[in-house]
Design a protein around this motif. Sequence first.
Motif, mmCIF file in Angstrom:
data_model
loop_
_atom_site.group_PDB
_atom_site.id
_atom_site.type_symbol
_atom_site.label_atom_id
_atom_site.label_comp_id
_atom_site.label_asym_id
_atom_site.label_seq_id
_atom_site.Cartn_x
_atom_site.Cartn_y
_atom_site.Cartn_z
ATOM 1 N N GLY A 1 0.198 -2.099 -8.557
ATOM 2 C CA GLY A 1 -0.178 -1.124 -9.577
ATOM 3 C C GLY A 1 -0.033 0.289 -9.053
ATOM 4 O O GLY A 1 0.445 0.530 -7.934
ATOM 5 N N ASP A 2 -0.464 1.241 -9.854
ATOM 6 C CA ASP A 2 -0.411 2.647 -9.452
ATOM 7 C C ASP A 2 -1.405 2.883 -8.323
ATOM 8 O O ASP A 2 -2.562 2.465 -8.399
ATOM 9 C CB ASP A 2 -0.758 3.556 -10.629
ATOM 10 N N GLY A 3 -0.954 3.533 -7.286
ATOM 11 C CA GLY A 3 -1.828 3.837 -6.156
ATOM 12 C C GLY A 3 -1.992 2.694 -5.175
ATOM 13 O O GLY A 3 -2.734 2.820 -4.212
ATOM 14 N N GLN A 4 -1.345 1.574 -5.416
ATOM 15 C CA GLN A 4 -1.431 0.438 -4.494
ATOM 16 C C GLN A 4 -0.190 0.392 -3.626
ATOM 17 O O GLN A 4 0.912 0.716 -4.068
ATOM 18 C CB GLN A 4 -1.558 -0.881 -5.248
ATOM 19 N N SER A 5 -0.385 -0.017 -2.373
ATOM 20 C CA SER A 5 0.748 -0.172 -1.471
ATOM 21 C C SER A 5 0.460 -1.290 -0.488
ATOM 22 O O SER A 5 -0.683 -1.686 -0.296
ATOM 23 C CB SER A 5 1.030 1.134 -0.727
ATOM 24 N N LEU B 1 -11.398 0.080 4.027
ATOM 25 C CA LEU B 1 -12.614 -0.696 3.855
ATOM 26 C C LEU B 1 -12.238 -2.104 3.412
ATOM 27 O O LEU B 1 -11.477 -2.273 2.460
ATOM 28 C CB LEU B 1 -13.512 -0.026 2.820
ATOM 29 N N PHE B 2 -12.761 -3.104 4.114
ATOM 30 C CA PHE B 2 -12.550 -4.513 3.765
ATOM 31 C C PHE B 2 -13.777 -4.949 2.965
ATOM 32 O O PHE B 2 -14.844 -5.147 3.537
ATOM 33 C CB PHE B 2 -12.381 -5.328 5.044
ATOM 34 N N SER C 1 -1.546 -8.941 10.042
ATOM 35 C CA SER C 1 -1.594 -9.414 8.659
ATOM 36 C C SER C 1 -1.222 -8.285 7.708
ATOM 37 O O SER C 1 -1.313 -7.111 8.053
ATOM 38 C CB SER C 1 -3.000 -9.903 8.315
ATOM 39 N N PHE C 2 -0.822 -8.663 6.510
ATOM 40 C CA PHE C 2 -0.474 -7.673 5.493
ATOM 41 C C PHE C 2 -1.512 -7.711 4.380
ATOM 42 O O PHE C 2 -1.995 -8.776 4.005
ATOM 43 C CB PHE C 2 0.921 -7.950 4.925
ATOM 44 N N VAL C 3 -1.841 -6.532 3.873
ATOM 45 C CA VAL C 3 -2.824 -6.404 2.806
ATOM 46 C C VAL C 3 -2.297 -5.436 1.755
ATOM 47 O O VAL C 3 -1.461 -4.583 2.044
ATOM 48 C CB VAL C 3 -4.183 -5.898 3.342
ATOM 49 N N VAL C 4 -2.786 -5.601 0.527
ATOM 50 C CA VAL C 4 -2.501 -4.647 -0.539
ATOM 51 C C VAL C 4 -3.691 -3.704 -0.580
ATOM 52 O O VAL C 4 -4.843 -4.118 -0.663
ATOM 53 C CB VAL C 4 -2.325 -5.353 -1.894
ATOM 54 N N ALA D 1 -10.029 5.996 4.185
ATOM 55 C CA ALA D 1 -9.106 6.570 3.219
ATOM 56 C C ALA D 1 -8.754 5.630 2.069
ATOM 57 O O ALA D 1 -8.333 6.087 1.014
ATOM 58 C CB ALA D 1 -7.824 6.997 3.918
ATOM 59 N N CYS D 2 -8.899 4.317 2.250
ATOM 60 C CA CYS D 2 -8.469 3.394 1.210
ATOM 61 C C CYS D 2 -9.309 2.112 1.244
ATOM 62 O O CYS D 2 -10.078 1.889 2.164
ATOM 63 C CB CYS D 2 -6.991 3.084 1.343
ATOM 64 N N ILE D 3 -9.105 1.274 0.227
ATOM 65 C CA ILE D 3 -9.866 0.033 0.084
ATOM 66 C C ILE D 3 -8.879 -1.120 -0.074
ATOM 67 O O ILE D 3 -7.915 -1.032 -0.839
ATOM 68 C CB ILE D 3 -10.782 0.101 -1.152
ATOM 69 N N VAL D 4 -9.120 -2.222 0.636
ATOM 70 C CA VAL D 4 -8.273 -3.406 0.538
ATOM 71 C C VAL D 4 -8.549 -4.078 -0.804
ATOM 72 O O VAL D 4 -9.696 -4.355 -1.147
ATOM 73 C CB VAL D 4 -8.560 -4.385 1.701
ATOM 74 N N SER D 5 -7.495 -4.325 -1.571
ATOM 75 C CA SER D 5 -7.671 -4.985 -2.858
ATOM 76 C C SER D 5 -7.198 -6.435 -2.839
ATOM 77 O O SER D 5 -7.632 -7.225 -3.672
ATOM 78 C CB SER D 5 -6.955 -4.216 -3.963
ATOM 79 N N GLN D 6 -6.320 -6.787 -1.903
ATOM 80 C CA GLN D 6 -5.869 -8.179 -1.803
ATOM 81 C C GLN D 6 -5.325 -8.443 -0.407
ATOM 82 O O GLN D 6 -4.699 -7.574 0.200
ATOM 83 C CB GLN D 6 -4.784 -8.476 -2.842
ATOM 84 N N VAL D 7 -5.570 -9.655 0.083
ATOM 85 C CA VAL D 7 -5.024 -10.098 1.362
ATOM 86 C C VAL D 7 -3.792 -10.930 1.065
ATOM 87 O O VAL D 7 -3.833 -11.835 0.221
ATOM 88 C CB VAL D 7 -6.061 -10.932 2.142
#
Length: 169
Positions: free
Chosen positions: A20-24, A50-51, A65-68, A85-91
């Motif tokens: 989505g927007d703002g996700q990487s 933040l996890f 590992s990779f995270v979104v 700076a950011c929050i993990v939304s998916q592993v």
Amino acid sequence: MKGGRKHLKRAAQEQNLTLGDGQSIMQVVSLRGSNLIEVMDAQREKSLALFPAKFQKSMWIKRGSFVVVDESGKEKVLESGSKVACIVSQVLFHEQVRLLRKSPEWPEAFKLSDWEGSVQKHTREAAAEAEAEKNDSSDDDGLPPLEANPNRVKPAELQSDSGSDTDSC
């Protein structure tokens, strides 16, 4: 079950992922403890993420590992003085990473990352170790024979009375 964890397993098994927007997509560099991880983006910039607690005890991550990550307000947060700076939304799991590598959403910097090389290296090392153990199965392993310990007191040998009855009577 709490609302945050309710659909977590279903989302983890989902194969098609759209950002989505703002996700990487970012790679985990180190685990800092207390739900903080250090991640690296496609431009090789490191930042703290933040996890969330909803992932605790249900999903584990490790270095590489990779995270979104949702980094929609990253600039504003950094200006305010916060280090996170950011929050993990998916592993992302292994199968999801394999599918995403083929898609255009996958960053070029991660195409030939250390993650894939380390997996191949680990399998080669394991095969080499198994081969070495099979070839080197001797018991002595090239070591000299063990000597008796001179500091240990030898137990006194018991003499049997039945064999030495010729002296008596």
